[in-house]
Scaffold this active site. Structure first.
Site, mmCIF file in Angstrom:
data_model
loop_
_atom_site.group_PDB
_atom_site.id
_atom_site.type_symbol
_atom_site.label_atom_id
_atom_site.label_comp_id
_atom_site.label_asym_id
_atom_site.label_seq_id
_atom_site.Cartn_x
_atom_site.Cartn_y
_atom_site.Cartn_z
ATOM 1 N N LYS A 124 31.495 44.420 35.479
ATOM 2 C CA LYS A 124 32.245 43.307 36.056
ATOM 3 C C LYS A 124 31.291 42.149 36.274
ATOM 4 O O LYS A 124 30.326 42.251 37.033
ATOM 5 C CB LYS A 124 32.879 43.731 37.374
ATOM 6 C CG LYS A 124 33.631 42.606 38.063
ATOM 7 C CD LYS A 124 34.376 43.095 39.284
ATOM 8 C CE LYS A 124 35.109 41.963 39.965
ATOM 9 N NZ LYS A 124 35.797 42.412 41.181
ATOM 10 N N LYS B 297 35.173 43.452 32.425
ATOM 11 C CA LYS B 297 35.938 42.384 33.048
ATOM 12 C C LYS B 297 35.079 41.145 33.217
ATOM 13 O O LYS B 297 33.943 41.295 33.670
ATOM 14 C CB LYS B 297 36.402 42.872 34.424
ATOM 15 C CG LYS B 297 37.122 41.854 35.253
ATOM 16 C CD LYS B 297 37.418 42.397 36.618
ATOM 17 C CE LYS B 297 38.004 41.294 37.460
ATOM 18 N NZ LYS B 297 38.233 41.699 38.812
HETATM 19 C C1 PBG Z 1 37.678 42.065 43.773
HETATM 20 C C2 PBG Z 1 38.464 41.715 42.565
HETATM 21 C C3 PBG Z 1 38.506 40.474 41.938
HETATM 22 C C4 PBG Z 1 39.379 40.599 40.860
HETATM 23 C C5 PBG Z 1 39.855 41.901 40.847
HETATM 24 N N1 PBG Z 1 39.251 42.589 41.910
HETATM 25 C C6 PBG Z 1 37.908 39.173 42.306
HETATM 26 C C7 PBG Z 1 36.479 39.001 42.554
HETATM 27 O O1 PBG Z 1 35.633 39.800 42.175
HETATM 28 O O2 PBG Z 1 36.202 38.006 43.203
HETATM 29 C C8 PBG Z 1 39.711 39.479 39.907
HETATM 30 C C9 PBG Z 1 40.896 39.642 39.058
HETATM 31 C C10 PBG Z 1 41.363 38.404 38.408
HETATM 32 O O3 PBG Z 1 40.730 37.331 38.428
HETATM 33 O O4 PBG Z 1 42.441 38.480 37.828
HETATM 34 N N2 PBG Z 1 38.426 42.838 44.668
#
Ligand code: PBG
Length: 306
Positions: free
Chosen positions: A178, A232
Site C-alpha cells: 500500500k 494499492k
Molecule cells: C486506511 C485506508 C485508506 C484507504 C483504504 N483504507 C486511506 C488511507 O490510507 O489514507 C483508501 C481507499 C481509497 O482511496 O479508495 N484505513
C-alpha cells in the site's frame, strides 16, 4: 474469441461506507454515486449488489465520535460490527463480507495507529489494538479480515489473535503493498479523516519510487499468514501487480482507489471522456496485469454493464 482477458462481475468487490448517527444516506461530493450509508440503506445497497452478482463487499465505518485510540473500531457495538451483524442476518453466505481493519476512521488525529509522546505512530502498541479489532469483526460475522494500516507485523498479530479466539478459519486479505499515494483524497472525505498537522502516512505506507520493497512487503505478509495480498492503488502500480503475479502464488487483490474513480467521473461529467468505457478499459488492464480480485467503486456500474 481471442480475447485473453475478460473482466467479470465476480472479479469485483464493492467498497461501502456506513456512518453512525445519520437518518438518511449522505452523498460524498468527491465520489459521485457513492454514499455514506445508514445501517438500513446499507442493507438495501448490499441486496442490490448481491442480486447483480457481486461476490463481496468491503466495509468502512464512520463513527459518531472519534478518540485518541480509535476505540469505536473494536467496540462490539461499533458501527461496522453492527452493520456486519445486520448483513449476516439478511444475506447469510450469499456474498463475502470483508472488514477493513484500521483505526484512522476512528481516531481524532486521523493516523492508522496510536501516537507516542512525540506524535509518531507507535507501531507495536497499535498491533494490540488491531488484534482486538480483528476479534470484534470476526465475532460480528466478517468473512475476511483486511488490515490496511501497514504496521509492521500486523498480519502476524491478527493471525495469532484470530487463532486464539476460535477464528482459525477466517482468512486475512492484507493490504501488503500500500503506497503513500495522493489518490486517497476522496476516501478521506468519505470517512471524515483529516490527518492532524497536515501530516501524511509516509512513515508507514510505501514510497512510490520503490518496487522491490513492495515485493518484500508481500513476502513478509505471506510469511506471517496472509491468504490474499493486495496492491494499492491499482493503475499507477500495474508493474507491481504484474511482478507479484509472476512471483507469488496466492490470490492477488488490487484496489482501484477513490482518486482513480473520481478522476474518471470528473472527466466524464465534463463530457471529456466516455466514463463507462474508460472504467472498463482501466479495470480490464488491472486484471490483465494479474489481479484476481479488484476492489472498485465502479463495481455496481460495471456489474450493470457486463
Ligand atoms: C486506511 C485506508 C485508506 C484507504 C483504504 N483504507 C486511506 C488511507 O490510507 O489514507 C483508501 C481507499 C481509497 O482511496 O479508495 N484505513
Amino acid at each position: 474469441m481471442v480475447a485473453e482477458t475478460r473482466l467479470r462481475t465476480d472479479d469485483l468487490i464493492a467498497p461501502l461506507f456506513v456512518r453512525e448517527g445519520i437518518d438518511e444516506p449522505q452523498p460524498i461530493a468527491s465520489l459521485p454515486g457513492v454514499m455514506q450509508h445508514t445501517r438500513s440503506s446499507l442493507r438495501d445497497e448490499v441486496r442490490q449488489l448481491r442480486d447483480l452478482g457481486i461476490p463481496g463487499v468491503i466495509l468502512f465505518g464512520v463513527p459518531a465520535a472519534k478518540d485518541a485510540n480509535g476505540s469505536g473500531a473494536w467496540d462490539p457495538d461499533g458501527i461496522v460490527q453492527m452493520a456486519l451483524r445486520d448483513l449476516r442476518d439478511d444475506f447469510g453466505d450469499d456474498l463475502a463480507f470483508v472488514a477493513d481493519l484500521c483505526v484512522d476512521e476512528y481516531t481524532d488525529h486521523g493516523h492508522c495507529g496510536v501516537l507516542d509522546g512525540h506524535g509518531s505512530v507507535d507501531n507495536d502498541a497499535t498491533l494490540e489494538l488491531y488484534a482486538r479489532i480483528a476479534v470484534a469483526q470476526a465475532a460480528a460475522g466478517a468473512d475476511i479480515i483486511a488490515p490496511s494500516g501497514m504496521m509492521d507485523g500486523q498480519v502476524g498479530a491478527i493471525r495469532a489473535a484470530l487463532d486464539g479466539s476460535g477464528f482459525e478459519h477466517l482468512p486475512i486479505m492484507a493490504y501488503s503493498a500500500k503506497y503513500a499515494s495522493a489518490l486517497y483524497g476522496p476516501f478521506r472525505d468519505a470517512v471524515d479523516v483529516t490527518i492532524t498537522g497536515g501530516g501524511d502516512r509516509k512513515g508507514y505506507q510505501q514510497d512510490y519510487a520503490n518496487a522491490r520493497e513492495a515485493l518484500e512487503e508481500i513476502r513478509l505478509d505471506i510469511a506471517e499468514g496472509a491468504d490474499i495480498v493486495m496492491v494499492k492503488p491499482a493503475l499507477s502500480y500495474l508493474d507491481i501487480i504484474s511482478r507479484a503475479r509472476a512471483e507469488i502464488d496466492r490470490p492477488i487483490a488490487a484496489y482501484h482507489v477513490s482518486g482513480e474513480y473520481a478522476m474518471v467521473k470528473a472527466a466524464a461529467e465534463r463530457g471529456w471522456i466516455d466514463g463507462p468505457a474508460v472504467a472498463l478499459e482501466q479495470l480490464t488492464a488491472v486484471k490483465r496485469a494479474g489481479a484476481d480480485l479488484i476492489l472498485t467503486y465502479f463495481a455496481r456500474e460495471l456489474a450493470e454493464l457486463l
